[in-house]
Design a protein around this motif. Structure first.
Motif, PDB file in Angstrom:
ATOM      1  N   ALA A 611      13.835   0.262   5.353  1.00  0.00           N
ATOM      2  CA  ALA A 611      13.007  -0.006   4.175  1.00  0.00           C
ATOM      3  C   ALA A 611      11.708  -0.697   4.589  1.00  0.00           C
ATOM      4  O   ALA A 611      10.625  -0.395   4.051  1.00  0.00           O
ATOM      5  N   ALA A 612      11.773  -1.613   5.553  1.00  0.00           N
ATOM      6  CA  ALA A 612      10.577  -2.327   6.010  1.00  0.00           C
ATOM      7  C   ALA A 612       9.581  -1.366   6.651  1.00  0.00           C
ATOM      8  O   ALA A 612       8.363  -1.471   6.443  1.00  0.00           O
ATOM      9  N   GLU A 613      10.074  -0.414   7.423  1.00  0.00           N
ATOM     10  CA  GLU A 613       9.185   0.566   8.064  1.00  0.00           C
ATOM     11  C   GLU A 613       8.518   1.462   7.021  1.00  0.00           C
ATOM     12  O   GLU A 613       7.339   1.811   7.155  1.00  0.00           O
ATOM     13  N   LYS A 614       9.252   1.826   5.975  1.00  0.00           N
ATOM     14  CA  LYS A 614       8.660   2.612   4.883  1.00  0.00           C
ATOM     15  C   LYS A 614       7.582   1.805   4.163  1.00  0.00           C
ATOM     16  O   LYS A 614       6.540   2.331   3.770  1.00  0.00           O
ATOM     17  N   SER A 615       7.856   0.510   3.982  1.00  0.00           N
ATOM     18  CA  SER A 615       6.878  -0.353   3.326  1.00  0.00           C
ATOM     19  C   SER A 615       5.599  -0.447   4.152  1.00  0.00           C
ATOM     20  O   SER A 615       4.489  -0.405   3.599  1.00  0.00           O
ATOM     21  N   LYS A 616       5.750  -0.548   5.445  1.00  0.00           N
ATOM     22  CA  LYS A 616       4.582  -0.622   6.327  1.00  0.00           C
ATOM     23  C   LYS A 616       3.778   0.679   6.268  1.00  0.00           C
ATOM     24  O   LYS A 616       2.541   0.657   6.219  1.00  0.00           O
ATOM     25  N   LYS A 617       4.467   1.827   6.255  1.00  0.00           N
ATOM     26  CA  LYS A 617       3.785   3.123   6.162  1.00  0.00           C
ATOM     27  C   LYS A 617       3.009   3.255   4.858  1.00  0.00           C
ATOM     28  O   LYS A 617       1.976   3.911   4.786  1.00  0.00           O
ATOM     29  N   ALA A 618       3.542   2.611   3.803  1.00  0.00           N
ATOM     30  CA  ALA A 618       2.865   2.656   2.502  1.00  0.00           C
ATOM     31  C   ALA A 618       1.653   1.741   2.457  1.00  0.00           C
ATOM     32  O   ALA A 618       0.928   1.718   1.455  1.00  0.00           O
ATOM     33  N   GLY A 619       1.426   0.957   3.508  1.00  0.00           N
ATOM     34  CA  GLY A 619       0.246   0.114   3.588  1.00  0.00           C
ATOM     35  C   GLY A 619       0.458  -1.319   3.171  1.00  0.00           C
ATOM     36  O   GLY A 619      -0.504  -2.105   3.109  1.00  0.00           O
ATOM     37  N   HIS A 620       1.706  -1.708   2.910  1.00  0.00           N
ATOM     38  CA  HIS A 620       1.971  -3.082   2.480  1.00  0.00           C
ATOM     39  C   HIS A 620       1.944  -4.031   3.676  1.00  0.00           C
ATOM     40  O   HIS A 620       2.373  -3.681   4.781  1.00  0.00           O
ATOM     41  N   GLN A 621       1.421  -5.242   3.429  1.00  0.00           N
ATOM     42  CA  GLN A 621       1.382  -6.267   4.468  1.00  0.00           C
ATOM     43  C   GLN A 621       1.808  -7.604   3.861  1.00  0.00           C
ATOM     44  O   GLN A 621       1.350  -7.964   2.769  1.00  0.00           O
ATOM     45  N   SER A 622       2.696  -8.322   4.546  1.00  0.00           N
ATOM     46  CA  SER A 622       3.117  -9.660   4.101  1.00  0.00           C
ATOM     47  C   SER A 622       3.885 -10.332   5.234  1.00  0.00           C
ATOM     48  O   SER A 622       4.367  -9.671   6.166  1.00  0.00           O
TER      49      SER A 622
END
Length: 637
Positions: A611-622
């Motif tokens: 899920a974290a890798e998908k979030s990163k691909k979507a452009g999310h940063q935190s």
């Protein structure tokens, strides 16, 4: 001259359609009935049946609509042919009956029958399909698709005999087919028309079609008679085919590339007084001749062409009225003035005020060029041909061409001459002012030499449905902007913990648009801050229902409840809400990051990392996302 030249021929596609389905079905039905007659009553009865139905069917076809029903040799021959076809088809039925009753079967004869019955029709249609394909291929490789517009000054009263692009070496030519001359309406006839029809006929194009020009065309052949000039022109001009930009035709996509053929940009052909010719496209002028030498024709041919032109009009079909028209045109000087304007560049710009929204202009000028322009571009001084027609196009959900301005270009030129004292170097400004944003109050002012006049020789055409669509879109845009402004103000108040004032802003948003989903997301957050999570759970169904129609807001709502459950360590319920948020808006990376955090808390590092890798691909940063990625899904802080 072009009688021995060949031109593009439209081929007709071969179909096996309903016109053949009926006779084939009728023959098969007759064969089925014959099978029963052969089997139960013998061959003689079957043959008699086929002859009788042949007679009846052909009798109806042959004598339909005729008063005389006498038996002729042609009729008997037709009956014999139909009977022969039916009996030939019945051979297969006969062979089947013989085999059923005696067990005898002549394989060679049966195979020969099958070959003739099915092989010949299949071969025939295969031949026709092959011929169609070869003809289409030949036309596509030998001829170029060219959109062509032909114009001339309506007052020249031309009778055009021929216009063709030809390849003299291959003896091929284009397929231009000209109709009779355009009708020349009288002033009284024009005044009875509505403005749209009147302006259409005043600038009517005499020809606008897609033609097929032979590849390698090297000559342009033209012949026409100008009634006003009393001159006949029969000319042959070199045509620079190599200057055309040729590209592959893209459509239709269900046809092979070779059959689609090639195309080029639209050609414009203008015919002027004294035999002048101008042929051009968007890229360049291909032919530009100011005049041509006229050709002598007999008095008989001359009078015939005058009569043909005169008879194409209603009011001017009267010989005396037609002569009066010719005299009026000759003394008016209109042709000369229009020709001057069509070839004159003037330094002008246009400013538009009071026009709302994002608009651009569709400009038709007196040189018959058409182009699009941003309003800002028109505000720059530039040498341009005078506008003849300007369309205003609003950019909304789609392009709304809602307003058209049509100018009397001669009156416009005369007004400019008056203001500039005939000085062609003086810059001119056209000021278009939509007072109160309404086209009914539209004013057009010409400004030059510190002087101005209000110009009135123009017409406005409004497409009411397009205008209403534009007005609705502008209202929606205003409303949307107002909602966004209030929404931002409300969240600023939330961050300052001024919850009651934020609720007032929320109520104002809902009053503007009760279906605005994000207003309910704001409301549920305020409810959480003011009354706690239990109050939010109590109204969960209400908030979900209010955002159901707006997926982005619905995703926010599910994410909100996921966060509430997370705070209370109700991880399974939180997981379900985050998954719903993702399904409604999979492009929002924060939802997937929240999901990864829950998987960490549920001690499922594999799914947390996915899920974290998908979030990163979507452009999310935190920082949470970075912690999950660095720990391979084992921790989130």
């Amino acid at each position: 001259m072009t009688k021995n030249y060949s031109s593009y021929k439209k081929t007709k596609e071969v179909y096996f359609g309903g016109d053949l389905a009926f006779p084939v079905s009728a023959v098969l039905l007759a064969a089925l009935i014959t099978y029963g007659l052969f089997y139960f009553f013998g061959v003689t009865v079957g043959i008699i049946f086929n002859v009788v139905i042949s007679w009846c069917v052909y009798f109806f076809m042959y004598y339909f609509g005729k008063s005389n029903t006498g038996i002729t040799f042609d009729f008997l021959l037709g009956v014999a042919c139909i009977s022969g076809v039916l009996l030939f088809v019945d051979y297969g039925v006969y062979a089947l009956v013989v085999y059923q009753k005696t067990g005898m079967f002549n394989k060679l004869y049966f195979q020969l029958w099958l070959f003739i019955l099915f092989g010949i029709p299949i071969a025939y249609y295969a031949f026709r399909h092959g011929s169609y394909y070869l003809a289409e291929r030949s036309m596509a490789t030998e001829y170029l698709r060219v959109p062509l517009k032909i114009r001339h000054d309506r007052e020249l009263l031309m009778y055009i005999d021929n216009i063709q692009f030809v390849n003299t070496s291959r003896r091929t030519m284009s397929d231009i087919k000209l109709e009779k001359p355009n009708c020349f309406y009288s002033e009284s006839e024009l005044n009875k028309m509505d403005s749209s029809n009147r302006n259409y006929y005043l600038v009517e194009i005499i020809y606008s079609e897609i033609i097929h020009m032979p590849f390698g065309a090297d000559s342009l052949l033209m012949s026409w008679y100008s009634v006003i000039e009393d001159k006949y022109y029969d000319i042959e001009l070199p045509f620079p085919f190599e200057k055309l930009t040729i590209e592959q035709e893209k459509y239709p996509t269900n046809v092979s590339k070779v059959l689609r053929g090639k195309k080029t940009k639209r050609l414009n052909l203008h015919i002027h007084a004294n035999g002048g010719i101008r042929l051009f496209n968007d890229d360049m002028v291909l032919i530009d001749l100011k005049e041509n030498i006229s050709t002598v024709i007999s008095e008989e041919v001359r009078n015939e062409k005058i009569d043909l032109h005169r008879q194409s009009h209603d009011y001017y079909s009267n010989p005396k009225a037609f002569l009066n028209l010719i005299e009026k045109i000759k003394t008016s000087g209109g042709i000369e003035e229009r020709f001057l304007i069509q070839n004159k560049l003037i330094p002008w710009r246009m400013t538009i005020s009071g026009l709302r929204g994002n608009n651009y202009l569709d400009v038709d000028d007196v040189s018959f060029s058409e182009y699009k322009s941003e309003i800002a571009e028109m505000e720059i001084d530039k040498l341009r041909f005078l506008p003849k027609k300007i369309g205003i196009v609003y950019r909304g959900n789609y392009l709304y061409d809602w307003l058209t301005l049509i100018f009397n270009s001669q009156k416009l030129f005369q007004s400019i001459q008056k203001l500039t004292d005939g000085n062609d170097e003086v810059a001119v400004r056209f000021d278009l002012n939509f007072e109160n944003g309404d086209e009914t109050d539209l004013q057009f002012r010409i400004i030059a030499n510190d002087k101005s006049i209000l110009f009135g020789d123009w017409e406005i055409q409004v497409k009411k449905d397009r205008k209403q669509d534009m007005v609705d879109h502008l209202l929606d845009s205003d409303e949307d902007q107002q909602k966004r402004s209030l929404y931002k103000e409300a969240w600023d108040l939330v961050f300052d913990k001024q919850y009651d004032q934020a609720q007032e802003k929320c109520d104002m948003i809902k009053a503007i648009d009760p279906r605005y989903g994000f207003a309910y997301f704001l409301e549920v957050r305020l409810l959480w801050y003011k009354e706690g999570s239990k109050a939010c759970y109590a109204k969960k169904d209400y908030f979900i229902a209010k955002t159901q129609h707006e997926l982005a807001a619905l995703a926010h709502m599910h994410n909100n409840y996921g966060c509430l459950y997370d705070q209370e360590s109700r991880y399974e319920e939180s997981l379900a809400e985050f998954e719903k948020a993702i399904s409604n808006n999979p492009k929002e990376g924060i939802y997937t990051c929240n999901l990864a955090e829950i998987y960490c808390k549920l001690n499922n590092p594999k799914k947390a990392l996915e899920a974290a890798e998908k979030s990163k691909k979507a452009g999310h940063q935190s920082t949470t996302l970075n912690a999950i990625l660095e720990s391979k899904g084992t921790r989130y802080v």
